[in-house]
Scaffold this motif. Sequence first.
Motif, short mmCIF file in Angstrom:
data_model
loop_
_atom_site.label_atom_id
_atom_site.label_comp_id
_atom_site.label_asym_id
_atom_site.label_seq_id
_atom_site.Cartn_x
_atom_site.Cartn_y
_atom_site.Cartn_z
N LEU A 171 10.57 4.18 2.92
CA LEU A 171 10.64 2.94 2.18
C LEU A 171 11.02 3.68 0.71
O LEU A 171 10.29 4.54 0.24
CB LEU A 171 9.39 2.20 2.35
N ASP A 172 11.80 3.02 0.14
CA ASP A 172 11.93 3.01 -1.35
C ASP A 172 10.49 2.50 -2.36
O ASP A 172 10.23 1.66 -2.02
CB ASP A 172 12.93 2.16 -1.89
N PRO A 173 10.12 3.30 -3.03
CA PRO A 173 8.91 3.05 -3.74
C PRO A 173 8.69 1.70 -4.56
O PRO A 173 8.02 1.18 -4.38
CB PRO A 173 8.73 4.19 -4.79
N ILE A 174 9.93 1.68 -5.00
CA ILE A 174 10.08 0.14 -6.15
C ILE A 174 10.03 -0.95 -5.10
O ILE A 174 9.47 -1.85 -5.55
CB ILE A 174 11.07 0.31 -7.17
N CYS A 234 10.30 7.11 -12.84
CA CYS A 234 10.71 7.69 -11.46
C CYS A 234 10.44 6.97 -10.26
O CYS A 234 10.39 7.34 -9.25
CB CYS A 234 10.32 9.05 -11.37
N LEU A 235 10.21 5.89 -10.37
CA LEU A 235 10.21 4.85 -9.22
C LEU A 235 11.46 4.26 -8.88
O LEU A 235 11.67 3.96 -7.70
CB LEU A 235 9.23 3.82 -9.57
N ASP A 236 12.32 4.35 -9.80
CA ASP A 236 13.72 3.66 -9.56
C ASP A 236 14.69 4.46 -10.47
O ASP A 236 14.46 5.49 -11.20
CB ASP A 236 13.68 2.14 -10.11
N GLN A 237 16.00 4.43 -9.95
CA GLN A 237 16.83 5.20 -10.49
C GLN A 237 17.92 4.38 -11.20
O GLN A 237 18.16 3.25 -10.83
CB GLN A 237 17.69 6.08 -9.55
N SER A 238 18.63 4.83 -12.36
CA SER A 238 19.51 4.16 -13.20
C SER A 238 20.84 4.02 -12.39
O SER A 238 21.07 4.77 -11.59
CB SER A 238 19.68 4.73 -14.52
N GLU A 286 0.74 -1.18 0.00
CA GLU A 286 -0.07 -0.06 0.05
C GLU A 286 0.96 1.33 0.06
O GLU A 286 0.73 2.22 -0.70
CB GLU A 286 -0.91 -0.05 1.19
N ILE A 287 1.84 1.42 0.90
CA ILE A 287 2.81 2.20 0.89
C ILE A 287 3.47 2.65 -0.60
O ILE A 287 3.61 3.58 -0.83
CB ILE A 287 3.89 2.05 2.03
N GLY A 288 3.83 1.45 -1.17
CA GLY A 288 4.52 1.58 -2.56
C GLY A 288 3.67 2.12 -3.47
O GLY A 288 3.93 2.91 -4.23
N ILE A 289 2.33 1.85 -3.54
CA ILE A 289 1.28 2.24 -4.29
C ILE A 289 1.13 3.78 -4.11
O ILE A 289 1.18 4.68 -5.08
CB ILE A 289 -0.12 1.59 -4.11
N ARG A 290 1.07 4.00 -2.65
CA ARG A 290 0.88 5.58 -2.36
C ARG A 290 2.04 6.30 -2.85
O ARG A 290 1.70 7.44 -3.56
CB ARG A 290 0.57 5.78 -0.89
N LYS A 291 3.21 5.64 -2.83
CA LYS A 291 4.42 6.50 -3.16
C LYS A 291 4.44 6.87 -4.93
O LYS A 291 4.81 7.50 -5.08
CB LYS A 291 5.62 5.90 -2.58
N ALA A 292 4.15 5.65 -5.28
CA ALA A 292 4.05 5.54 -6.91
C ALA A 292 3.13 6.95 -7.36
O ALA A 292 3.41 7.29 -8.54
CB ALA A 292 3.47 4.30 -7.29
N LEU A 293 2.09 6.91 -6.60
CA LEU A 293 1.00 8.16 -6.93
C LEU A 293 1.48 9.51 -6.52
O LEU A 293 0.56 10.29 -6.79
CB LEU A 293 -0.36 7.78 -6.46
N GLY A 294 2.51 9.58 -5.78
CA GLY A 294 3.13 10.75 -5.60
C GLY A 294 3.08 11.41 -4.08
O GLY A 294 3.15 12.23 -3.80
#
Lengths: 401, 226
Positions: free
Chosen positions: A392-395, B53-57, A308-316
């Motif tokens: 947390l890192d988004p990816i 922009c979820l990951d960096q190269s 969920e945190i990842g999704i939220r981060k992906a959305l900004g």
Amino acid sequence: MNFLEAFYISLDSIWSNKMRSILTMLGLIIGISSVVTIISLGNATQNTIETELSSLGVNSITVYLNRDVTIKPSDKLIHSDIDMIEENFSDAVMYATPSISKGGVILSDVSETNVNFTAATENTFDSENLNMIEGRFLNDFDSIGYKKNIVIDSDLATELFGSGLATGNKILISTGATSQSYFVVGVYEMKESLGGFSTATVYLPYTTMDAMFNMQGILDSLKITFKSSVEDPNLEIKYIINSIERKHSNIGEEVYSTFSAEDLIDTVSQTLGLVTLFIGAIAAISLVVGGIGVMNIMLVSVTERTREIGIRKALGAQYTDIMLQFLIEAVTIAILGGIIGSIFGAIFTSVGGNLMKIDSVVSGDALVMAVVFSTSIGIFFGLYPANKAAKLDPIVALRHE
Amino acid sequence: MLTVKNLNKIYGTGEISVHALRDVNFTIIEGEYVSIIGPSGSGKSTLMNILGCLDQSSSGEYILDQQSTQSLTGKELATVRNKKIGFVFQSYNLLPKLSALKNVELSMIYSGVPNEERKKRAKEALIKVGLEDRMNHKPPELSGGQKQRVAIARAIVNNPSIILADEPTGNLDSVSTGEILKLFDSLNEEGKTIILVTHETDVADKTKRMLSFSDGYLIKDEVMNR
Ligand SMILES: Nc1ncnc2c1ncn2[C@@H]1O[C@H](COP(=O)(O)OP(=O)(O)OP(=O)(O)O)[C@@H](O)[C@H]1O
Ligand SMILES: [Mg+2]
């Protein structure tokens, strides 16, 4: 994202995990309710004891012999000291009363009862705050005439005479070898005592008592009751002691000590305050345990909701958005726990107050403390999990299964 | 417009390191409709995550609208994801406990759109993808195709210029696939840049340009005749 938005998200999450949220709050509910109860009941007990002690007379000071110095026979307080005080300090002193107490036994056809004999003057009635329910108290004529008249308490009256009139009866009193019969002239109301146990106190004229025990005017102690116009009895008593010392030629030997109800109130309050604080501190530990519970659940929640945190981060969502979301969730759980705990604390306080027969009010201090405490616990123990979620890192969070 | 220059992505270090992208170069301009194809493990998702922009190269440059993304802070990257890019995932990535409407509202929450307007725009987006009668349903109550349409509504609601879709039809049957592709078509017609990863050539055939990847290399960059 604004604060309100984060609050809604947190409420949603708490609501959708009702059982878990309640279990998490439980630790705080127990902690807060015990702290509130203990502090409120502690305060109530303190108040009750203080009022009860004040009824002993805040305006009076007892003078007695200091047990830490060697006492010469000439140092002993005698009845003429009372006359001296009443005469020389008539501006400040309402009256002074002798305190002499000796043990004795009342003999009846069927039983023997241990009692305390206490010497009285006319003024003892006021200085001891007595209430007559039958007959009269002792007066100056009793003293002057060495009358064998006594005043007994209501419990003793019931014990000896049942529901009938006690006044007018004769009772047999034994003091060691001899026994003599005395005439009951009055019955005073027995006060409910704090400890719950007490020996019956029987008043008799101080002259009679002096003769009975052959005391030659010597007193155990004397109690000085000040006029209400006296602002500082503790200052006044210094002059009086000085006078007594001059009369006994022992100036500066610190033969006499004083004691006032005020002193007792201070000591009792202090002790009780310490006890309350101590038990309160123990209860506060349970709050910390509750806080750790909050942290534990928040950590579980962060792990569970990594995606969920990842999704939220992906959305900004930014660091502060996620931080706020989880922190508010922790604080909300903690405050809800605090509120529910306070409610239970209030209930326990009134139930406990009823059981202990004291006037109990939930202490405002305790409630404020409960809210402040639970908020701080929420923030303190929520910070770490919230930070963990927010950074947390988004990816990485999105890949989490 | 987006440009990648000598883009490399290496996962891990030492013996277990995987070189997922090798010296990739290309430019995509506004309004293009690009498909990215290649066998499994060729680096397609890796590329999409960097573009999103979820990951960096690991090395090389990614320039989005004249700005190099390497120098952006975490906060700035979040803003880019929020405003410029709409991401559609193969596995939908909807929040299961929120209604379709709430899911679509999410990105607008993070860009500070007020409540009223947010609801209005979310509804419009859902109407656009044909889900006006499913707004208050939660993801578990929706079919795969419907879920993906919610995800597309969520991706377009903040009005981004680029839509990135990593195998958006990977889990869908041919009927749903057709509906989703039709949506992308119309979005492209509105002027949005669309980059779409796929395994299926008939999906790629619907696009205007195709980038083929193999083992991390960009091996073919062709314009499609439609
Ligand atoms: N987080 C990671 N850590 C290590 N290696 C990874 C990671 N993600 C991907 N890889 C590796 O990088 C390579 C490219 O993976 P990627 O997911 O980009 O492939 P893909 O083209 O999207 O494949 P598919 O079509 O199956 O989705 C693969 O060899 C994969 O094993
Ligand atoms: Mg992939």
